[in-house]
Design a protein around this motif. Structure first.
Motif, PDB file in Angstrom:
ATOM      1  N   ILE A  70       0.826  -1.199   0.000  1.00 39.63           N
ATOM      2  CA  ILE A  70       0.000   0.000   0.000  1.00 39.63           C
ATOM      3  C   ILE A  70       0.868   1.261   0.000  1.00 39.63           C
ATOM      4  N   LYS A  71       2.001   1.224   0.685  1.00 37.85           N
ATOM      5  CA  LYS A  71       2.861   2.406   0.732  1.00 37.85           C
ATOM      6  C   LYS A  71       3.519   2.680  -0.615  1.00 37.85           C
ATOM      7  N   CYS A  72       4.042   1.647  -1.276  1.00 34.08           N
ATOM      8  CA  CYS A  72       4.722   1.825  -2.563  1.00 34.08           C
ATOM      9  C   CYS A  72       3.738   1.840  -3.733  1.00 34.08           C
ATOM     10  N   GLN A  73       2.521   1.369  -3.503  1.00 39.06           N
ATOM     11  CA  GLN A  73       1.497   1.276  -4.547  1.00 39.06           C
ATOM     12  C   GLN A  73       1.950   0.405  -5.719  1.00 39.06           C
ATOM     13  N   THR A  74       2.611  -0.726  -5.382  1.00 38.56           N
ATOM     14  CA  THR A  74       3.062  -1.669  -6.395  1.00 38.56           C
ATOM     15  C   THR A  74       2.854  -3.092  -5.909  1.00 38.56           C
ATOM     16  N   CYS A  75       2.728  -4.014  -6.864  1.00 43.80           N
ATOM     17  CA  CYS A  75       2.701  -5.429  -6.531  1.00 43.80           C
ATOM     18  C   CYS A  75       4.140  -5.922  -6.472  1.00 43.80           C
ATOM     19  N   ASN A  76       4.404  -6.779  -5.519  1.00 44.67           N
ATOM     20  CA  ASN A  76       5.761  -7.264  -5.281  1.00 44.67           C
ATOM     21  C   ASN A  76       5.791  -8.776  -5.168  1.00 44.67           C
TER      22      ASN A  76
END
Length: 95
Positions: A70-76
């Motif tokens: 949620i903080k980076c707004q990316t899937c990891n």
């Protein structure tokens, strides 16, 4: 892309997804809800329940191999985590 699986690996309707993705890039905000509903009808008809569509990666991801920060707004990748010190996601290596 860092994902292990691609939608094309698990679904025979690859042309439909490519067409859907191309249209997504050109439609207005007022059309997006209806277009998303079209995607989910197409997606759910293929019995690939251990996968989800990642709007970050623009492809299907395996449920237990990726997560959304949620903080980076990316899937990891599942091995990455959000570091509170550097405020970025990075690989978590177990030694």
């Amino acid at each position: 892309m860092n994902g292990i699986f691609r939608y094309s690996d698990v679904c025979e309707d690859d042309e439909d997804v490519e067409e859907w993705t191309e249209k997504w890039k050109t439609i207005g905000e007022d059309e997006k809800l209806a277009h998303i509903q079209t995607f989910f009808r197409m997606f759910l008809s293929n019995d690939v329940t251990t996968y989800y569509y990642s709007f970050c990666r623009k492809d299907l991801e395996q449920e237990n191999c990726t997560w959304h920060c949620i903080k980076c707004q990316t899937c990891n990748d599942w091995r990455e985590w959000h570091c509170e010190e550097c405020d970025k996601c990075k690989i978590y290596l177990v030694e």
